[in-house]
Enzyme design. Structure first.
Site, PDB file in Angstrom:
ATOM      1  CG  ASN A  26      -1.877   1.523   1.095  1.00  0.00           C
ATOM      2  OD1 ASN A  26      -2.688   2.000   0.589  1.00  0.00           O
ATOM      3  ND2 ASN A  26      -1.089   2.233   2.495  1.00  0.00           N
ATOM      4  CG  ASP A  29      -1.181   5.631   1.143  1.00  0.00           C
ATOM      5  OD1 ASP A  29      -0.729   5.844   1.660  1.00  0.00           O
ATOM      6  OD2 ASP A  29      -2.459   4.623   0.633  1.00  0.00           O
ATOM      7  CG  ASP A  74       0.344  -3.961   5.956  1.00  0.00           C
ATOM      8  OD1 ASP A  74      -0.604  -5.018   6.254  1.00  0.00           O
ATOM      9  OD2 ASP A  74       0.585  -2.595   5.239  1.00  0.00           O
ATOM     10  CG  HIS A  79      -6.216   0.984   3.832  1.00  0.00           C
ATOM     11  ND1 HIS A  79      -6.810   2.438   4.179  1.00  0.00           N
ATOM     12  CD2 HIS A  79      -5.554   0.043   5.053  1.00  0.00           C
ATOM     13  CE1 HIS A  79      -6.995   2.354   5.631  1.00  0.00           C
ATOM     14  NE2 HIS A  79      -6.774   0.510   6.444  1.00  0.00           N
ATOM     15  CD  GLU A 132      -4.078  -5.882   8.077  1.00  0.00           C
ATOM     16  OE1 GLU A 132      -4.144  -5.234   9.011  1.00  0.00           O
ATOM     17  OE2 GLU A 132      -3.589  -5.247   7.052  1.00  0.00           O
TER      18      GLU A 132
HETATM   19 CA   LIG Z   1      -3.796   3.063  -0.677  1.00  0.00          CA
END
Ligand SMILES: [Ca+2]
Ligand SMILES: [Ca+2]
Length: 514
Positions: A139, A180, A210, A214, A248
């Site tokens: 991410n 990110d 992970d 997101h 996750e």
């Molecule tokens: Ca992201």
């Protein structure tokens, strides 16, 4: 000559195929003995996992920090416990103690060893039938990753579009110098595929993805992320059909992550963890645990009828189970033992967080200053494993006293009633019984009432067929079980408080139980 060669090639390919997808041999013995190795090959995503924080597990070179060779040198222990796969928390170079901000995806953290050490661990683990899954943290990268160092230098950087910019600032989902990555950029997707290929070529089985929810921040993140993960998964399956992605999605309501079964091979079941903490630990509406879980499984089944769940009761982002209020009274060991037996009888690939098999304690501090270390948050959820002998003991984190009363591995091995021996016995029972180990059947027992919470598990492959009735007593009062069965696999009909009884039943009569 060419024809002969291609004929030989076809034969080689066919025998190769049969070697990897070996059919179970027809048993000569009228009471068939089940070969677990064959079923393991047929079900490559069903394992019993052990989650390791490398820094805290085993130190091989006396610098006080756990390392990869420490794991390799303790494969005997992991074999003794009975696990079949490892999930290693991040192993790449990183400026943080936890490793979740990577600076180089193609190397090993110098504290942990070298790529050669990692390859050696993969090989030695494989020799014992233990697979390795690594944390894939994509991410975000560290703000010290060369991609970001270049990107922040200006808009002309070739890596500028690897990140997400807003008024000259790079977007962060998490604090602590984690920037990110931009998954709208095809080049980033290609980088991730290359990273995955690199580790699959080294011999890893797959990835714990992970922060899956997101990856893409959008108005429909579940949909966008599931399809991004599907894209990664289709890529790795081209060359590694058995490879594995477990995502996750840190949400406690199963409705929020059921759709992730679209692109992932498996998804962590945070709902199950919470059910175990509240129903078994706190004894809150404990009579609902099986019907609640059944709802979750049905939701997963709707998305993927062949779903492989990833149940767990503890991980590195949570207070240790043994430190939760519900598991700290005079009946703590009984409840922890039941939580363990529950985890190891439900469908999927159970994950055991290192040290939970010892009942290790540990909880979050909100920025406390620990003398000799510094400011801490999650560190004590990730404390040094308690070996009970100096050889591999890590010492990177000073004791906060929370485990002063926790029995070491050396002591628990010798104690038949220890939590360690509950884990060991239940993992063995799971592996010996295909109905527990494979498939995702979960049928609530029709006799469930109050503290009696049972379910039927069933597995069938060709002429291998098994049905078991798992009965958990989720309260403190004993009860007598009166039910037809073929054999007792675990426990007694005289079911004590927080006890478990596992019965083999006639597969043709499942309807009488459900
Ligand atoms: Ca992201
Ligand atoms: Ca070390």
């Amino acid at each position: 000559m060419r024809r002969i060669l291609s004929f030989l090639l076809i034969i080689a390919l066919l025998t190769g195929m049969f070697a990897c997808k070996s059919e179970p041999t027809v048993p000569v013995d009228p009471t068939p003995t089940i070969d677990p190795i064959d079923l393991a090959l047929i079900n490559p995503h069903n394992d019993v996992y052990y989650q390791i924080f490398v820094r805290s597990f085993a130190d091989s070179n006396d610098d006080g920090i756990g390392d990869l060779n420490g794991i390799t040198e303790n494969l005997d222990y992991l074999e003794e416990l009975g696990i079949t796969a490892l999930w290693l928390l991040p192993i790449n170079p990183s400026p943080s103690y936890h490793g979740y901000n990577v600076t180089d995806y193609y190397d090993i953290h110098p504290d942990y060893g070298t790529l050669e050490d990692f390859e050696n661990l993969i090989d030695e683990a494989a020799n014992r039938g233990i697979k390795i899954v690594i944390d894939l943290v994509i991410n975000h990268t560290s703000d010290q990753h060369p991609w970001f160092v270049s990107a922040k230098s200006g808009t002309s950087s070739p890596y500028r579009d690897y990140y997400i910019w807003n008024n000259g600032n790079a977007f962060e989902s998490f604090v602590g110098g984690m920037k990110d990555l931009n998954f709208e950029n095809e080049a980033v997707i290609e980088e991730v595929k290359d990273i995955m290929d690199f580790y699959l070529e080294l011999g890893v089985h797959g990835f714990r993805l992970d922060a899956a929810k997101h990856l893409i921040e959008s108005i429909n993140p579940t949909w966008d992320n599931s399809f991004l993960i599907l894209q990664f998964n289709m890529h790795i399956k081209e060359n590694y059909p058995d490879s594995f992605i477990v995502s996750e999605v840190f949400e406690y309501m199963y409705q929020f992550y059921a759709d992730y079964f679209i692109g992932s091979d498996s998804v962590f079941n945070f709902y199950l963890a919470q059910q175990v903490w509240s129903k078994i630990g706190q004894q809150s509406s404990n009579y609902l645990i099986v019907s609640n879980l059944n709802k979750a499984y049905n939701a997963f089944r709707e998305v993927d009828p062949e779903f492989v769940d990833s149940p767990f009761i503890g991980n590195h982002d949570l207070d240790r189970v043994a430190s939760m209020q519900g598991f700290m009274g005079s009946d703590a060991l009984d409840k922890l033992s039941l939580a363990t037996r529950f985890l190891l009888t439900v469908p999927g690939s159970p994950f055991v967080y290192y040290g939970d098999e010892l009942g290790m304690k540990g909880y979050r501090y909100e920025g406390a200053n620990i003398p000799g270390y510094g400011i801490v948050y999650d560190e004590y959820r990730r404390q040094p494993f308690i070996w009970g002998e100096a050889e591999y003991q890590t010492s990177w984190l000073p004791s906060d006293g929370s485990n002063d009363a926790t029995q070491s591995l050396v002591d628990q091995r010798e104690d038949e009633t220890s939590l360690f021996n509950v884990y060991k016995e239940m993992i063995q029972i799971r592996k010996e019984n295909p109905a527990l180990m494979y498939g995702n059947s979960f049928m609530p027992y029709s006799g469930n009432q109050g503290n009696l919470q049972g379910f039927v598990r069933y597995y069938q492959y060709e002429d291998i067929e098994q049905a078991v009735l798992v009965l958990h007593n989720v309260g403190s009062s004993p009860m007598i079980i009166d039910v037809a069965y073929e054999s007792i696999l675990y426990g007694t009909l005289d079911l004590k408080g927080f006890g478990t009884l596992i019965l083999e039943i006639n597969p043709d009569e499942i309807e009488a139980y459900t």
